[in-house]
Design a protein around this motif. Structure first.
Motif, PDB file in Angstrom:
ATOM      1  N   GLU A   1       0.833  -1.214   0.000  1.00  0.00           N
ATOM      2  CA  GLU A   1       0.000   0.000   0.000  1.00  0.00           C
ATOM      3  C   GLU A   1       0.864   1.259   0.000  1.00  0.00           C
ATOM      4  O   GLU A   1       0.592   2.219  -0.737  1.00  0.00           O
ATOM      5  CB  GLU A   1      -0.929  -0.001   1.219  1.00  0.00           C
ATOM      6  CG  GLU A   1      -2.008  -1.080   1.186  1.00  0.00           C
ATOM      7  CD  GLU A   1      -3.192  -0.701   0.316  1.00  0.00           C
ATOM      8  OE1 GLU A   1      -3.108   0.292  -0.429  1.00  0.00           O
ATOM      9  OE2 GLU A   1      -4.209  -1.422   0.386  1.00  0.00           O
ATOM     10  N   ARG A   2       1.905   1.274   0.827  1.00  0.00           N
ATOM     11  CA  ARG A   2       2.790   2.451   0.877  1.00  0.00           C
ATOM     12  C   ARG A   2       3.492   2.663  -0.454  1.00  0.00           C
ATOM     13  O   ARG A   2       3.607   3.797  -0.941  1.00  0.00           O
ATOM     14  CB  ARG A   2       3.822   2.281   2.001  1.00  0.00           C
ATOM     15  CG  ARG A   2       3.243   2.416   3.391  1.00  0.00           C
ATOM     16  CD  ARG A   2       4.362   2.583   4.430  1.00  0.00           C
ATOM     17  NE  ARG A   2       5.243   1.416   4.481  1.00  0.00           N
ATOM     18  CZ  ARG A   2       5.018   0.351   5.245  1.00  0.00           C
ATOM     19  NH1 ARG A   2       3.928   0.289   6.004  1.00  0.00           N
ATOM     20  NH2 ARG A   2       5.870  -0.640   5.243  1.00  0.00           N
ATOM     21  N   ILE A   3       3.961   1.581  -1.052  1.00  0.00           N
ATOM     22  CA  ILE A   3       4.628   1.675  -2.346  1.00  0.00           C
ATOM     23  C   ILE A   3       3.682   2.265  -3.386  1.00  0.00           C
ATOM     24  O   ILE A   3       4.040   3.172  -4.156  1.00  0.00           O
ATOM     25  CB  ILE A   3       5.137   0.288  -2.775  1.00  0.00           C
ATOM     26  CG1 ILE A   3       6.328  -0.136  -1.913  1.00  0.00           C
ATOM     27  CG2 ILE A   3       5.517   0.273  -4.260  1.00  0.00           C
ATOM     28  CD1 ILE A   3       6.705  -1.597  -2.050  1.00  0.00           C
TER      29      ILE A   3
ATOM     30  N   VAL B   1      -2.892   6.946 -14.720  1.00  0.00           N
ATOM     31  CA  VAL B   1      -2.092   6.269 -13.701  1.00  0.00           C
ATOM     32  C   VAL B   1      -3.046   5.370 -12.938  1.00  0.00           C
ATOM     33  O   VAL B   1      -4.056   5.832 -12.406  1.00  0.00           O
ATOM     34  CB  VAL B   1      -1.434   7.285 -12.739  1.00  0.00           C
ATOM     35  CG1 VAL B   1      -0.595   6.548 -11.692  1.00  0.00           C
ATOM     36  CG2 VAL B   1      -0.583   8.284 -13.508  1.00  0.00           C
ATOM     37  N   ARG B   2      -2.778   4.088 -12.898  1.00  0.00           N
ATOM     38  CA  ARG B   2      -3.756   3.156 -12.327  1.00  0.00           C
ATOM     39  C   ARG B   2      -3.050   1.977 -11.670  1.00  0.00           C
ATOM     40  O   ARG B   2      -1.848   1.753 -11.846  1.00  0.00           O
ATOM     41  CB  ARG B   2      -4.698   2.648 -13.421  1.00  0.00           C
ATOM     42  CG  ARG B   2      -3.989   1.940 -14.564  1.00  0.00           C
ATOM     43  CD  ARG B   2      -4.971   1.357 -15.564  1.00  0.00           C
ATOM     44  NE  ARG B   2      -4.271   0.726 -16.683  1.00  0.00           N
ATOM     45  CZ  ARG B   2      -4.132   1.262 -17.878  1.00  0.00           C
ATOM     46  NH1 ARG B   2      -4.645   2.443 -18.151  1.00  0.00           N
ATOM     47  NH2 ARG B   2      -3.478   0.614 -18.829  1.00  0.00           N
ATOM     48  N   GLY B   3      -3.840   1.205 -10.949  1.00  0.00           N
ATOM     49  CA  GLY B   3      -3.333   0.002 -10.307  1.00  0.00           C
ATOM     50  C   GLY B   3      -3.736  -0.033  -8.851  1.00  0.00           C
ATOM     51  O   GLY B   3      -4.474   0.818  -8.354  1.00  0.00           O
ATOM     52  N   ARG B   4      -3.225  -1.031  -8.160  1.00  0.00           N
ATOM     53  CA  ARG B   4      -3.470  -1.182  -6.727  1.00  0.00           C
ATOM     54  C   ARG B   4      -2.190  -1.650  -6.064  1.00  0.00           C
ATOM     55  O   ARG B   4      -1.469  -2.496  -6.597  1.00  0.00           O
ATOM     56  CB  ARG B   4      -4.592  -2.195  -6.474  1.00  0.00           C
ATOM     57  CG  ARG B   4      -5.988  -1.671  -6.802  1.00  0.00           C
ATOM     58  CD  ARG B   4      -7.053  -2.602  -6.249  1.00  0.00           C
ATOM     59  NE  ARG B   4      -8.376  -1.985  -6.296  1.00  0.00           N
ATOM     60  CZ  ARG B   4      -9.388  -2.434  -7.040  1.00  0.00           C
ATOM     61  NH1 ARG B   4      -9.229  -3.502  -7.794  1.00  0.00           N
ATOM     62  NH2 ARG B   4     -10.550  -1.824  -7.012  1.00  0.00           N
ATOM     63  N   GLY B   5      -1.927  -1.119  -4.863  1.00  0.00           N
ATOM     64  CA  GLY B   5      -0.755  -1.553  -4.127  1.00  0.00           C
ATOM     65  C   GLY B   5       0.503  -1.356  -4.933  1.00  0.00           C
ATOM     66  O   GLY B   5       0.687  -0.323  -5.588  1.00  0.00           O
ATOM     67  N   ALA B   6       1.378  -2.340  -4.878  1.00  0.00           N
ATOM     68  CA  ALA B   6       2.660  -2.273  -5.579  1.00  0.00           C
ATOM     69  C   ALA B   6       2.548  -2.859  -6.983  1.00  0.00           C
ATOM     70  O   ALA B   6       3.437  -3.553  -7.470  1.00  0.00           O
ATOM     71  CB  ALA B   6       3.720  -3.004  -4.778  1.00  0.00           C
TER      72      ALA B   6
END
Length: 469
Positions: free
Chosen positions: A366-368, A389-394
């Motif tokens: 999550e921090r990444i 810009v998309r995605g989840r977590g790392a």
């Protein structure tokens, strides 16, 4: 030329020091350090040997040869220390050569490297199955079967679904990637380089549209699901459909995150019509998205889930886990393989799973993700070449487009990745159109190293020439 032959140079001395690390020397410094150009002289020599010895169909992203890796760095044979934003394509989530994983591998290898679970079984296989049954979404009774690669897991999931339903048809989605075997090539949507020239492919494979928020006109998740369901009902018929196979976040297709509601609607429809809902979590699984599995972000409970990549900290292992009544539909001897669930890989998996559960790696992901998303989100506000810009977590992607037309800009993505690599950053591209920069750092990467790496990519974008108007 070998490391020993370069021993008189600074890079050779550092490369020699790496061998001390590999055999138990000091921990790798967590820093970007370039002592030669990229690639260096030893890598150039090795690349020539590769050209002469390895089939040309096996390509490499970077012409540098790894000597060691750990934390957030890959160190090459010339002594260059590169920031790792790829994790071997999402494999080394716990970090390369994680100490507990390496110790488990060594201890098991000293006891046995292989007996074949189908001949004389061993507890490690059972323990991995138990862990997967416990960790994967849903409280129902489950079973697991272990294999070697993600493609092998997906292929076996289809076999299991067909055995359970007595039906043949399987649906995959636009922009999907599921592997390079004959069946999984049929499931994969992208021709080049995965499918071109390799047909004919397995039959009874159908394709449906997926929710792609950047490119489907703002369609809601439920509306996108209705479009896919309409296609399936018209072209296949629900009484013929064995399974739906989908990545919760489409990986090689561009880290596409479907609109909320898309996945739950598909899962509900599959259940209502007796089809098996298969979640391909090969790339998204094991804390990569900030949850242990990406399905959990929307509360989706798949009938079958396929895992690989991050499961064993770099050792080859994969699995199919699912509802007991579905998994047990296959006759005795219908699943397996000589190396499936190898004891050394199982030992590595148990150590890696322990790290995922107890080392705070979901929180690290999550921090990444927050750091990468914030950096490129700020850039997107002033640079129209960033389409999304998309995605989840790392597991974050930056889709690059032509600023006026919005069409995919694969050339820009290629130039950015090449620039970053020459500066010592391992970064990958993806996307059906080849226009996506993807970030998959190890979940153990030091945050200052992460920031340095993404700053290099961001600066390369800033400095890239704008298209002529």
């Amino acid at each position: 030329m070998t490391i020993a032959e370069h021993s008189g140079s600074a890079e050779g001395q550092h490369a020699a020091a790496l061998h001390a690390h590999v055999t138990g020397g000091p921990t790798l410094p967590q820093e970007r350090r370039l002592v030669t150009s990229i690639p260096g002289p030893i890598s150039i020599d090795l690349m020539q040997r590769t050209t002469n010895a390895v089939a040309s169909g096996v390509s490499t992203t970077m012409p540098v040869f790894a000597a060691a890796a750990g934390g957030g760095v890959v160190v090459d044979v010339d002594g260059n220390s590169l920031i790792d934003l790829g994790s071997g394509i999402a494999v080394t989530g716990v970090g390369n050569a994680h100490p507990r994983v390496a110790q488990a591998i060594a201890e098991q290898a000293a006891l046995s490297t292989h007996t074949c679970f189908m001949v004389t079984p061993y507890e490690g296989y059972v323990a991995v199955a138990e862990a997967l049954n416990r960790l994967t979404p849903g409280e129902h009774a489950k079973r697991s079967a272990l294999f070697n690669s993600g493609a092998e897991a997906v292929e076996n999931a289809v076999k299991i679904a067909r055995a359970h339903t007595g039906r043949q048809a399987v649906v995959a989605f636009d922009h999907a990637y599921h592997g390079r075997t004959n069946l999984t090539m049929a499931l994969t949507a992208k021709s080049m380089p995965y499918k071109k020239g390799f047909g004919p492919f397995a039959s009874e494979i159908y394709r449906a549209p997926v929710s792609y928020p950047l490119r489907d006109g703002g369609q809601s998740g439920p509306d996108a699901a209705r479009a896919a369901i309409s296609r399936m009902e018209a072209q296949i018929g629900t009484d013929q459909l064995a399974a739906i196979v989908i990545e919760p976040i489409l990986g090689e297709g561009g880290f596409i995150v479907p609109e909320p509601g898309f996945l739950p609607a598909l899962a509900d429809w599959a259940q209502e019509n007796g089809a098996v809902f298969i979640a391909d979590e090969v790339q998204t699984g094991f804390a990569r998205t900030g949850r242990m599995f990406a399905c959990e972000h929307e509360g989706v409970v798949p009938d079958l889930i396929t895992t690989a990549k991050g499961i064993a900290g770099g050792m080859p292992l994969s699995a199919v886990t699912g509802r007991a009544e579905i998994m047990d539909a296959v006759h005795s001897g219908g699943l397996g393989g000589t190396y499936g669930g190898n004891p050394v890989a199982c030992a590595a998996a148990l150590a890696a799973i322990d790290a995922f559960e107890n080392d705070g790696l979901c929180e690290a992901a999550e921090r990444i993700g927050e750091i990468i998303t914030r950096r490129f989100g700020e850039l997107a506000a002033s640079d129209s070449r960033i389409g999304e810009v998309r995605g989840r977590g790392a597991m974050i992607a930056v889709e690059l487009v032509h600023p006026e037309s919005g069409e995919p800009d694969a050339d820009l993505a290629s130039r950015l990745a090449a620039s970053a690599r020459t500066q010592g950053v391992v970064v990958l591209t993806c996307g059906t159109y080849g226009n996506v920069i993807r970030f998959l750092p190890p979940l153990t990467i030091p945050l200052e190293l992460l920031v340095e790496g993404i700053d290099i990519v961001a600066t390369a974008l800033r400095d890239a020439p704008q298209p002529a108007r």
